[in-house]
Design a protein around this motif. Structure first.
Motif, mmCIF file in Angstrom:
data_model
loop_
_atom_site.group_PDB
_atom_site.id
_atom_site.type_symbol
_atom_site.label_atom_id
_atom_site.label_comp_id
_atom_site.label_asym_id
_atom_site.label_seq_id
_atom_site.Cartn_x
_atom_site.Cartn_y
_atom_site.Cartn_z
ATOM 1 N N VAL A 31 0.834 -1.206 0.000
ATOM 2 C CA VAL A 31 0.000 0.000 0.000
ATOM 3 C C VAL A 31 0.867 1.253 0.000
ATOM 4 C CG1 VAL A 31 -1.769 1.299 1.249
ATOM 5 C CG2 VAL A 31 -1.974 -1.179 1.015
ATOM 6 N N CYS A 32 1.964 1.253 0.734
ATOM 7 C CA CYS A 32 2.864 2.418 0.715
ATOM 8 C C CYS A 32 3.475 2.612 -0.668
ATOM 9 C CB CYS A 32 3.947 2.277 1.778
ATOM 10 S SG CYS A 32 3.318 2.535 3.450
ATOM 11 N N ASN A 33 3.787 1.531 -1.349
ATOM 12 C CA ASN A 33 4.285 1.623 -2.724
ATOM 13 C C ASN A 33 3.202 2.225 -3.627
ATOM 14 O OD1 ASN A 33 6.073 1.302 -4.855
ATOM 15 N ND2 ASN A 33 5.360 -0.761 -5.288
ATOM 16 N N TRP A 34 1.958 1.780 -3.453
ATOM 17 C CA TRP A 34 0.839 2.321 -4.225
ATOM 18 C C TRP A 34 0.665 3.814 -3.934
ATOM 19 C CZ3 TRP A 34 -3.850 4.464 -2.712
ATOM 20 C CH2 TRP A 34 -4.797 4.634 -3.727
ATOM 21 N N ILE A 35 0.770 4.192 -2.659
ATOM 22 C CA ILE A 35 0.674 5.609 -2.269
ATOM 23 C C ILE A 35 1.753 6.410 -2.979
ATOM 24 C CG2 ILE A 35 1.045 7.220 -0.335
ATOM 25 C CD1 ILE A 35 -0.349 5.090 1.460
ATOM 26 N N HIS A 36 2.952 5.882 -2.992
ATOM 27 C CA HIS A 36 4.072 6.567 -3.636
ATOM 28 C C HIS A 36 3.794 6.763 -5.123
ATOM 29 C CE1 HIS A 36 8.680 6.784 -4.274
ATOM 30 N NE2 HIS A 36 8.172 7.968 -4.024
ATOM 31 N N ILE A 37 3.302 5.729 -5.768
ATOM 32 C CA ILE A 37 3.019 5.803 -7.203
ATOM 33 C C ILE A 37 1.888 6.800 -7.489
ATOM 34 C CG2 ILE A 37 2.072 4.476 -9.132
ATOM 35 C CD1 ILE A 37 3.671 2.057 -7.980
ATOM 36 N N LYS A 38 0.884 6.836 -6.650
ATOM 37 C CA LYS A 38 -0.263 7.723 -6.875
ATOM 38 C C LYS A 38 0.037 9.183 -6.526
ATOM 39 C CE LYS A 38 -3.064 4.742 -8.480
ATOM 40 N NZ LYS A 38 -3.424 4.755 -9.881
ATOM 41 N N PRO A 84 11.594 19.251 -4.419
ATOM 42 C CA PRO A 84 11.273 17.879 -4.034
ATOM 43 C C PRO A 84 10.871 17.743 -2.559
ATOM 44 C CG PRO A 84 13.640 18.140 -4.203
ATOM 45 C CD PRO A 84 13.018 19.424 -4.686
ATOM 46 N N PHE A 85 11.132 18.762 -1.764
ATOM 47 C CA PHE A 85 10.868 18.664 -0.329
ATOM 48 C C PHE A 85 9.389 18.409 -0.041
ATOM 49 C CE2 PHE A 85 9.797 20.544 3.799
ATOM 50 C CZ PHE A 85 10.590 19.741 4.609
ATOM 51 N N LEU A 86 8.496 19.193 -0.657
ATOM 52 C CA LEU A 86 7.061 19.043 -0.415
ATOM 53 C C LEU A 86 6.576 17.662 -0.868
ATOM 54 C CD1 LEU A 86 4.428 20.327 0.548
ATOM 55 C CD2 LEU A 86 4.108 21.199 -1.773
ATOM 56 N N LYS A 87 7.073 17.202 -1.994
ATOM 57 C CA LYS A 87 6.680 15.883 -2.504
ATOM 58 C C LYS A 87 7.125 14.786 -1.546
ATOM 59 C CE LYS A 87 9.060 14.506 -5.972
ATOM 60 N NZ LYS A 87 9.639 14.227 -7.270
ATOM 61 N N ILE A 88 8.367 14.817 -1.136
ATOM 62 C CA ILE A 88 8.895 13.788 -0.243
ATOM 63 C C ILE A 88 8.184 13.847 1.112
ATOM 64 C CG2 ILE A 88 10.952 13.025 1.005
ATOM 65 C CD1 ILE A 88 12.572 13.938 -1.463
ATOM 66 N N LEU A 89 7.949 15.057 1.607
ATOM 67 C CA LEU A 89 7.251 15.217 2.881
ATOM 68 C C LEU A 89 5.828 14.653 2.806
ATOM 69 C CD1 LEU A 89 7.305 16.391 5.768
ATOM 70 C CD2 LEU A 89 6.356 18.486 4.786
ATOM 71 N N SER A 90 5.110 14.964 1.744
ATOM 72 C CA SER A 90 3.735 14.486 1.587
ATOM 73 C C SER A 90 3.677 12.969 1.482
ATOM 74 C CB SER A 90 3.098 15.102 0.337
ATOM 75 O OG SER A 90 3.051 16.485 0.434
ATOM 76 N N ILE A 91 4.502 12.401 0.625
ATOM 77 C CA ILE A 91 4.515 10.953 0.446
ATOM 78 C C ILE A 91 4.912 10.265 1.745
ATOM 79 C CG2 ILE A 91 5.683 9.051 -0.750
ATOM 80 C CD1 ILE A 91 5.865 10.962 -3.202
#
Length: 166
Positions: free
Chosen positions: A53-60, A71-78
């Motif tokens: 599920v975490c992999n799916w979250i990352h992909i979505k 990239p900070f906001l993206k990495i923080l959100s994921i």
């Protein structure tokens, strides 16, 4: 897409067996060999669910951020969404474990399991992001090289046409 078969094959069982022992929610002395195998399978399944599920979250979530954004906001959100899912599902599976096992429930063990789960989720979320960024960089480099090649070919054609206009 990152090809992560080897990562999954190694770390899902490893985390499924290691986190419950380190957090103290399994005390092997209370169980027979068959019960130990079943308990390990239970937590490997838990690890598989969280990982998938975490992999799916990352992909979505990844495509929701443009490349021009930092990239900070993206990495923080994921990381935040993955950690929340890991904590919730790990907590639920731990509560179920305490209901069906011979181990005695304590909040310390429960929170230790959740903390180790969150650390593992965050670590692998960052690993996935590094892998995705390296794949993107590789693709960008390939595109830039192809464009340079086409530009040089176009310049060569222009020079050839200037030397021999007919």
């Amino acid at each position: 897409m990152v090809k992560d078969f080897q990562l999954r094959l190694l770390f899902i069982p490893l985390l499924g067996m290691l986190i419950p022992v380190v957090s103290g929610i399994i005390t092997y002395e209370k169980y027979t060999a068959v019960q130990i195998i079943i308990s390990n399978c239970y937590f490997i399944l838990t690890s598989f669910i969280i990982w998938s599920v975490c992999n799916w979250i990352h992909i979505k979530l990844r495509p929701m951020f443009r490349k021009v954004q930092g990239p900070f906001l993206k990495i923080l959100s994921i990381s935040l969404v993955s950690a929340l899912f890991g904590a919730a599902s790990g907590g639920a599976m731990t509560m179920i474990w305490f209901r069906i096992s011979k181990d005695i429930f304590t909040w310390d063990k429960f929170f230790a399991f959740i903390a180790f789960t969150i650390m593992a989720v965050l670590m692998f979320t960052l690993i996935y992001e590094v892998l995705f960024l390296s794949k993107e960089r590789e693709l960008d480099t390939k595109i830039v090289d192809e464009l340079d090649k086409e530009r040089m070919q176009a310049e060569l054609n222009v020079l050839n046409n200037e030397l021999d206009p007919h």
